[in-house]
Design a protein around this motif. Sequence first.
Motif, PDB file in Angstrom:
ATOM      1  N   LEU A 240       0.745  -0.958  -0.425  1.00  0.00           N
ATOM      2  CA  LEU A 240       0.425  -0.084  -0.161  1.00  0.00           C
ATOM      3  C   LEU A 240       0.843   1.700  -0.133  1.00  0.00           C
ATOM      4  N   THR A 241       0.625   2.439  -0.729  1.00  0.00           N
ATOM      5  CA  THR A 241       1.282   3.656  -0.098  1.00  0.00           C
ATOM      6  C   THR A 241       0.286   4.122   0.748  1.00  0.00           C
TER       7      THR A 241
ATOM      8  N   GLU B 111      -2.699   5.359   0.487  1.00  0.00           N
ATOM      9  CA  GLU B 111      -4.222   4.437   0.741  1.00  0.00           C
ATOM     10  C   GLU B 111      -4.168   3.804   1.883  1.00  0.00           C
TER      11      GLU B 111
ATOM     12  N   GLU C  40      -6.482   6.639   3.368  1.00  0.00           N
ATOM     13  CA  GLU C  40      -8.166   6.700   3.146  1.00  0.00           C
ATOM     14  C   GLU C  40      -8.566   5.851   3.748  1.00  0.00           C
ATOM     15  N   ARG C  41      -8.176   4.718   4.095  1.00  0.00           N
ATOM     16  CA  ARG C  41      -8.757   3.162   4.240  1.00  0.00           C
ATOM     17  C   ARG C  41      -9.142   3.552   5.619  1.00  0.00           C
TER      18      ARG C  41
END
Length: 152
Positions: free
Chosen positions: A7-8, A11, A14-15
């Motif tokens: 994941l970045t 990401e 955001e999650r």
Amino acid sequence: MTHPTPLTLAELTERTGLDVLAHLERSLSIPVIDGIQAQGDLIVVPRSELPRVTRSPLAHWQDVGADGVELLRGANGGNPHTLVADRGTCAWTPYVRDAQGLTLCLVTNSAPAYLIHPEHGATGIAPGTWTIRRQRERGDPRTPGGARLVQD
């Protein structure tokens, strides 16, 4: 061991809905580490490396979800270290026996879990069983033990 595409930081934030400071590069991939790693005043150690740290007989495992579990807040109400994972892939228990008093919890995960911190960004924890502890550093040799806790 092969891990899914990392994941970045963008990401992950955001999650989870957790945020990091603006100066951190959000497009970089978060490394998933299968070994000892540190994040500020925490250190993640493979469970096998600390056999004297044990689970309390009253311990029960609790699921870690995407909303996360705050493991430690920095000194003077500072920023939190939060453990996050996909639902059903990670469990933790804070009920431990540790003669040194450094262990915060034990963690077991079947997929990458992440420690996220506003100032430090995030680090990935490879599948396994882990001991998460406070870090110590050498202090004044005149004080008992000559060590003190690392504080963010």
